[in-house]
Scaffold this motif. Structure first.
Motif, PDB file in Angstrom:
ATOM      1  N   LYS A  37      42.170  29.298  46.361  1.00  0.00           N
ATOM      2  CA  LYS A  37      40.897  29.061  47.031  1.00  0.00           C
ATOM      3  C   LYS A  37      40.697  27.557  47.213  1.00  0.00           C
ATOM      4  O   LYS A  37      41.362  26.751  46.570  1.00  0.00           O
ATOM      5  N   PHE A 188      40.621  31.638  35.898  1.00  0.00           N
ATOM      6  CA  PHE A 188      39.954  31.605  37.194  1.00  0.00           C
ATOM      7  C   PHE A 188      41.024  31.505  38.278  1.00  0.00           C
ATOM      8  O   PHE A 188      42.206  31.310  37.992  1.00  0.00           O
ATOM      9  N   GLU A 193      36.955  26.526  40.353  1.00  0.00           N
ATOM     10  CA  GLU A 193      36.092  27.481  39.646  1.00  0.00           C
ATOM     11  C   GLU A 193      35.871  27.138  38.173  1.00  0.00           C
ATOM     12  O   GLU A 193      34.744  27.243  37.678  1.00  0.00           O
ATOM     13  N   THR A 196      33.234  24.459  37.810  1.00  0.00           N
ATOM     14  CA  THR A 196      31.886  25.007  38.012  1.00  0.00           C
ATOM     15  C   THR A 196      31.410  25.722  36.749  1.00  0.00           C
ATOM     16  O   THR A 196      30.254  25.572  36.330  1.00  0.00           O
TER      17      THR A 196
END
Length: 326
Positions: A37, A188, A193, A196
């Motif tokens: 991602k 993750f 991620e 975060t």
């Protein structure tokens, strides 16, 4: 004499034709596949050449960046080998984590021999980070708390058990006598991620790559406790201590680079090799690499192919220690 002239003209024509045949234009459409991602190391690697290729005028139109998450590169690897093996304009980002997964057979039926390794454009280093307001001020603070109560520290990373982020954490655990299989580890997808989650206080520490932390260092939100390099790094990272200087024997460089599909022609592969070699020699590229927290590691073609295969062999031996490879 006439026959000699005719033969000379014929030979010249053949040489010109051969030269034209080997003169290859840039692909009309270029794409960099980031196998995760947005926001992590693969994204960073693609953005590095997206900007650099444009700045050095190697291509006319901006390179497209496509995200293909799954298995720290497994989905992208399988897609290129099985479905898109001959795409001249497509390169795929890889890292040391990709090679570690290859060493453990996590890319399915495909091996390190099933793509054409193209270029390494830099190296990164593993690191461990906490929130800026964390009670753990040093790596020793974190590891002493972890040793006292392994359940008190939750580690997060952008990859699954057996990945390089897990391996780096497992090696730290082993340093303080904790069974790596008993540590609390949250996997993750991608490097963005876990950051975060850390900022949201859902985990206590992030195991990842230093370049992924560079954007956060200016905001005083994250503290990097240690970098896994032999010596301290230059520039804005000079204040980050190494794990070694804090008494933990852990060094983990992370190569970043690209490969192409197995059926990309030799001529097309050579175009990419020439393009990367020219690009990496420019000041524009060096500036972009430095901005992304990467350090010089330029390697292409056969030299890179040999390096990659040697790394996969070494990673396989390390994975065997933790029962992750045969």
């Amino acid at each position: 004499m006439k026959k000699i002239i005719t033969r000379t003209l014929t030979a010249t024509a053949l040489l010109l034709a051969a030269g034209q045949a080997f003169a290859l234009d840039a692909p009309k459409r270029t794409e960099c596949i980031a196998p995760a991602k947005p926001g992590g190391g693969f994204d960073l690697t693609c953005k590095l050449i997206q900007v650099s290729l444009q700045e050095t005028q190697a291509i006319d139109k901006p390179m497209r960046v496509t995200y293909m998450p799954g298995g720290v590169g497994a989905v992208a690897y399988n897609a290129i080998v099985a479905q898109r093996p001959a795409e001249f304009g497509t390169v795929v980002a890889f890292s040391g984590g990709s090679l570690l997964n290859l060493s453990q057979g996590k890319f399915g039926r495909y091996s390190v021999d099933d793509v054409k390794w193209l270029a390494a454009v830099g190296t990164d280093y593993g690191m461990i980070a906490v929130r800026a307001d964390s009670p753990y001020k040093t790596l020793k603070d974190l590891m002493e708390a972890f040793k006292k109560d392994p359940n008190s520290v939750v580690f997060g990373a952008g990859a699954s058990i057996g990945s390089q982020d897990w391996m780096k954490t497992a090696l730290l655990a082993r340093e303080v006598g904790v069974d790596p299989h008993k540590m609390r580890y949250v996997a993750f997808e991608g490097g963005g991620e876990p950051v975060t989650a850390l900022l949201g206080n859902h985990i206590q520490a992030v195991s990842g790559d230093l370049s992924e932390m560079v954007p956060y260092l200016q905001g005083d939100k994250i503290r990097v406790l240690a970098v896994y390099s032999e010596q301290r790094l230059p520039g804005q990272l000079a204040d980050v201590p190494t794990a070694k200087e804090q008494g933990y024997n852990l060094v983990w460089p992370i190569i970043r680079g690209f490969y192409v599909g197995p059926k990309v022609s030799d001529q097309e592969y050579q175009w990419w090799l020439d393009t990367f070699q020219k690009m990496m020699a420019t000041e524009e590229f060096k500036k972009q690499r430095d901005l992304r927290g990467l350090f010089e590691f330029n390697m292409t073609g056969k030299e890179l192919d040999a390096y990659v295969k040697n790394q996969v062999t070494q990673y396989r031996e390390q994975a065997k220690i933790f029962g992750l490879a045969k």
